[in-house]
Design a protein around this motif. Structure first.
Motif, PDB file in Angstrom:
ATOM      1  N   THR A 144       0.833  -1.431   0.149  1.00 47.53           N
ATOM      2  CA  THR A 144       0.045   0.171  -0.009  1.00 47.53           C
ATOM      3  C   THR A 144       0.920   1.218  -0.142  1.00 47.53           C
ATOM      4  OG1 THR A 144       0.001  -0.177   2.502  1.00 47.53           O
ATOM      5  CG2 THR A 144      -1.867  -1.133   1.135  1.00 47.53           C
ATOM      6  N   GLU A 145       2.337   0.981   0.010  1.00 43.72           N
ATOM      7  CA  GLU A 145       3.066   2.328  -0.015  1.00 43.72           C
ATOM      8  C   GLU A 145       4.106   2.330  -0.953  1.00 43.72           C
ATOM      9  OE1 GLU A 145       3.697   3.859   4.560  1.00 43.72           O
ATOM     10  OE2 GLU A 145       3.880   1.875   4.259  1.00 43.72           O
ATOM     11  N   TRP A 158       4.739   7.467   0.163  1.00 46.54           N
ATOM     12  CA  TRP A 158       3.419   7.758  -0.171  1.00 46.54           C
ATOM     13  C   TRP A 158       2.594   6.539   0.278  1.00 46.54           C
ATOM     14  CZ3 TRP A 158       2.379  12.677  -2.337  1.00 46.54           C
ATOM     15  CH2 TRP A 158       3.162  13.411  -3.179  1.00 46.54           C
ATOM     16  N   ASP A 159       1.578   6.816   1.016  1.00 42.78           N
ATOM     17  CA  ASP A 159       0.724   5.840   1.532  1.00 42.78           C
ATOM     18  C   ASP A 159      -0.810   5.901   0.697  1.00 42.78           C
ATOM     19  OD1 ASP A 159      -1.301   4.141   2.900  1.00 42.78           O
ATOM     20  OD2 ASP A 159      -0.691   4.887   4.807  1.00 42.78           O
ATOM     21  N   ARG A 161      -3.439   4.413   0.826  1.00 44.08           N
ATOM     22  CA  ARG A 161      -4.564   4.165   1.449  1.00 44.08           C
ATOM     23  C   ARG A 161      -5.159   5.625   1.918  1.00 44.08           C
ATOM     24  NH1 ARG A 161      -1.997   0.026   5.762  1.00 44.08           N
ATOM     25  NH2 ARG A 161      -0.673   1.900   5.555  1.00 44.08           N
ATOM     26  N   GLN A 162      -4.256   6.565   2.037  1.00 44.21           N
ATOM     27  CA  GLN A 162      -4.518   7.962   2.444  1.00 44.21           C
ATOM     28  C   GLN A 162      -5.266   8.749   1.156  1.00 44.21           C
ATOM     29  OE1 GLN A 162      -4.468   8.804   5.612  1.00 44.21           O
ATOM     30  NE2 GLN A 162      -3.146   6.861   6.286  1.00 44.21           N
ATOM     31  N   GLN A 163      -6.409   9.502   1.536  1.00 48.38           N
ATOM     32  CA  GLN A 163      -6.928  10.139   0.587  1.00 48.38           C
ATOM     33  C   GLN A 163      -6.126  11.671   0.302  1.00 48.38           C
ATOM     34  OE1 GLN A 163      -8.815   9.150  -2.022  1.00 48.38           O
ATOM     35  NE2 GLN A 163      -8.442   7.532  -0.829  1.00 48.38           N
ATOM     36  N   ARG A 164      -5.349  11.891   1.439  1.00 45.72           N
ATOM     37  CA  ARG A 164      -4.507  13.229   1.277  1.00 45.72           C
ATOM     38  C   ARG A 164      -3.360  12.915   0.051  1.00 45.72           C
ATOM     39  NH1 ARG A 164      -0.880  14.210   4.879  1.00 45.72           N
ATOM     40  NH2 ARG A 164      -0.589  11.956   5.364  1.00 45.72           N
ATOM     41  N   SER A 168       3.703  10.838   3.265  1.00 47.54           N
ATOM     42  CA  SER A 168       3.642  10.491   4.710  1.00 47.54           C
ATOM     43  C   SER A 168       4.877  10.820   5.230  1.00 47.54           C
ATOM     44  CB  SER A 168       3.102   9.140   5.039  1.00 47.54           C
ATOM     45  OG  SER A 168       3.941   8.060   4.210  1.00 47.54           O
TER      46      SER A 168
END
Length: 335
Positions: A144-145, A158-159, A161-164, A168
């Motif tokens: 996921t990263e 970058w993750d 799963r995050q919508q941002r 990270s």
């Protein structure tokens, strides 16, 4: 001007003679036209190859093994672009692609990150302004990263799963902001990451701590184009450069007991001492236990002068391509 994707048979490893020398010529199985320079490519699975173009387009080609042909399986037109996707000259080079079937991640000169799935026509996700500078390479850290490197000396996590649309974590080379061209992570210890860049230095990072590399190792005299840990024997690392060299870095513990085969054939061997911040780590890449504080480096192409642009390693085979418009297969990495 006229570019192609080619599938070659490097022959059967079973044909090697008693001394490991290889009999039989590589031969071209099939090829297909490709629009734009091929910036990067990776196998998605046994028969599909994802290709990044300087036009910004990302294509999946399928290799049909029954009749030895290649066909375009799916294409994301101008996945990377500077102004907008519709202008004829709007494409921005897609500089890197990485696959974790069915997911495909691409990065480009436009500072964009795209996430595709091989089974979906539309883009799954785009991070439009992921970076204000060119992203040169990308690799998976975990499923996921992803890790990216850019032209101002930064390594970012970058993750997905995050919508941002922010990384990270951000790591950076101190001072000079030297462009980073390549990145690879240790296959077993995912906190260990290697990068290389414009100044030819090899940087080793421990992403669990700090924001700077734990080791900076003097390497090539010009840009480092590719860095790869050996997938099954990660005490070994390979780097190649614009200066025409391809280095084999060996941190395995018994350097002093090694037979002298590495010294034959005019190969140069150098020892580097490297100090690191953290002493509790077992990996040879981060350790500064004095017995492991030597690293054996062998230039596998002593007399090469033209740039070595790309390399890959699988088992005992090292494959690399140079500006001599030639592809080389070295089958004797470990004698």
């Amino acid at each position: 001007q006229d570019n192609r994707i080619s599938i070659w048979s490097a022959g059967d490893l079973g044909n090697a003679g008693l001394n490991g020398e290889y009999h039989g010529e590589p031969h071209l199985l099939c090829d297909i036209q490709h629009n734009g320079d091929v910036m990067d490519m990776q196998f998605l699975d046994q028969e599909r190859i994802v290709v990044a173009s300087s036009t910004g387009t990302v294509t999946i080609f399928r290799h049909h093994q029954n009749n030895q042909t290649l066909s375009a399986n799916h294409r994301w037109e101008k996945a990377h672009y500077h102004v907008d996707q519709d202008t004829s000259c709007g494409g921005a080079a897609c500089t890197g692609v990485v696959c974790n079937n069915p997911e495909i991640v691409t990065v480009g000169e436009d500072g964009r990150i795209n996430l595709f799935r091989a089974d979906q026509k539309d883009t799954v996700r785009t991070i439009d302004n992921a970076d204000s500078s060119t992203l040169h390479a990308v690799t998976f850290l975990r499923t996921t990263e992803i890790l990216t490197v850019n032209s101002i000396g930064q390594l970012k996590i970058w993750d997905l799963r995050q919508q941002r649309n922010e990384p990270s974590q951000i790591f950076s080379l101190a001072g000079d902001r030297v462009p980073l061209h390549c990145v690879d992570r240790h296959p077993n210890q995912q906190h260990i990451v290697a990068t290389g860049g414009q100044d030819g230095m090899l940087s080793i990072w421990d992403i669990r701590q700090g924001t700077m590399p734990v080791s900076l190792l003097n390497a090539h005299e010009a840009e480092m184009w590719e860095v790869h840990f050996h997938p099954s024997d990660p005490d070994h690392l390979f780097t190649c450069s614009e200066d025409g060299s391809l280095w084999h870095w060996d941190t395995s513990t018994n350097v002093s007991e090694k037979p002298s085969f590495l010294h034959q054939g005019g190969r140069s061997t150098a020892y580097l001492s490297h100090s690191t911040i953290n002493q509790s780590v077992v990996s040879a890449w981060l350790s500064n236990d004095p017995t492991k504080d030597r690293m054996e480096i062998t230039n596998l192409i002593p007399n090469q002068t033209l740039s070595v642009n790309s390399l890959d390693v699988l088992g005992p085979c090292l494959v690399y391509g140079t500006d001599a418009e030639a592809i080389y297969v070295n089958r004797q990495l470990f004698a």
